[in-house]
Design an enzyme around this catalytic site. Sequence first.
Site, mmCIF file in Angstrom:
data_model
loop_
_atom_site.group_PDB
_atom_site.id
_atom_site.type_symbol
_atom_site.label_atom_id
_atom_site.label_comp_id
_atom_site.label_asym_id
_atom_site.label_seq_id
_atom_site.Cartn_x
_atom_site.Cartn_y
_atom_site.Cartn_z
ATOM 1 N N LYS A 180 -10.874 8.425 -1.154
ATOM 2 C CA LYS A 180 -9.586 8.901 -1.668
ATOM 3 C C LYS A 180 -9.862 10.012 -2.680
ATOM 4 C CE LYS A 180 -7.263 6.000 -4.273
ATOM 5 N NZ LYS A 180 -6.372 4.899 -4.693
ATOM 6 N N LYS A 227 -5.514 5.653 6.480
ATOM 7 C CA LYS A 227 -4.550 5.322 5.431
ATOM 8 C C LYS A 227 -3.572 6.483 5.311
ATOM 9 C CE LYS A 227 -3.539 2.681 1.693
ATOM 10 N NZ LYS A 227 -4.445 2.739 0.536
ATOM 11 N N ASN A 276 -0.036 -5.538 -1.113
ATOM 12 C CA ASN A 276 -0.277 -4.497 -2.111
ATOM 13 C C ASN A 276 0.203 -4.982 -3.472
ATOM 14 O OD1 ASN A 276 -0.469 -2.127 -3.642
ATOM 15 N ND2 ASN A 276 0.049 -0.834 -1.897
ATOM 16 N N GLU A 335 -12.485 2.811 0.042
ATOM 17 C CA GLU A 335 -11.568 3.892 0.376
ATOM 18 C C GLU A 335 -12.046 5.254 -0.113
ATOM 19 O OE1 GLU A 335 -7.286 3.250 0.974
ATOM 20 O OE2 GLU A 335 -7.157 4.111 -1.039
ATOM 21 N N GLU A 360 -4.865 -5.681 -1.718
ATOM 22 C CA GLU A 360 -4.892 -4.235 -1.935
ATOM 23 C C GLU A 360 -4.440 -3.896 -3.354
ATOM 24 O OE1 GLU A 360 -3.021 -3.499 2.547
ATOM 25 O OE2 GLU A 360 -2.351 -2.288 0.858
ATOM 26 N N SER A 361 -5.082 -2.912 -3.952
ATOM 27 C CA SER A 361 -4.698 -2.305 -5.231
ATOM 28 C C SER A 361 -5.046 -3.182 -6.432
ATOM 29 C CB SER A 361 -3.204 -1.956 -5.289
ATOM 30 O OG SER A 361 -2.883 -0.962 -4.346
ATOM 31 N N GLU A 411 1.195 -3.584 5.816
ATOM 32 C CA GLU A 411 1.245 -3.766 4.367
ATOM 33 C C GLU A 411 2.595 -4.304 3.909
ATOM 34 O OE1 GLU A 411 -0.534 -0.779 1.635
ATOM 35 O OE2 GLU A 411 1.521 -0.590 0.886
#
Length: 261
Positions: free
Chosen positions: A56, A115, A180, A54, A210-211, A159
Amino acid sequence: METADEVAPAVRSILEAAENRESGTDGPITVSSRSFSAALEDAENAGRVPVIAEVKPTSPTSDGHREDDPATLASAMVAGGAAAISVLTEPTHFGGSPEALSRVRDAVDVPVLRKDFIVRESQLDVVEADLILLIVRFVDDLEGLLAAARDRGFQVLVEVHDRAELETALEAGASIVGVNNRDLAKLVVDLETFEGVAPHVPDDVTLIAESGISTPDDVCRMRAAGADALLVGSAIMDHAGDTDGDISENTRRLTTTEERT
């Protein structure tokens, strides 16, 4: 849609900004998207862990800000083995933009995920991407928005945060589901979130963790729990550490985890 008192103030601010943000003005767009499933298969066949890396610049949950050119960052991620790229287009809280996504998509040959916090159909018509993100908790008509995105040619990552949201996603027809690990009320990350939801995802659904995935051990843990791919941002961008870190190497240490073990 999620009510304001059920999320952290930072998330509430993001959602309010999304609701007020301008939509696309030129009508529905048409996208010829790069196959996400083929990209994951290519990574697996090459012996790499499928990672969506990602771009970001910053985040409400990260320290620091990375000023590098997004296309350069994305190219470095692909050089490190990323199967796909995620680009933040949310401007207020993440420093992203549609223009950054367009530049990234021109620079790489892998699928690119937009995103953002999309809450209505007209917000699909902002920029061409291969995939878009829809967050179950923030969408009133998931089935309708999912269909509208597919009509435009987008692949859709839906998500979820728990089993109830997973059921909503599956009932709406989601074929790519991301779990997530970050709780939206307290912003706490717990990898057990994915482990609790993953067993209930059908085999024919592509499953993304995710995360909170920062180390090779985290990669192995999520893969053992059933992740087909991993979405990784800060651990590659180095927000919490050296913001001059080697992006390709940060990516490679995660994509080659299984090869080393």
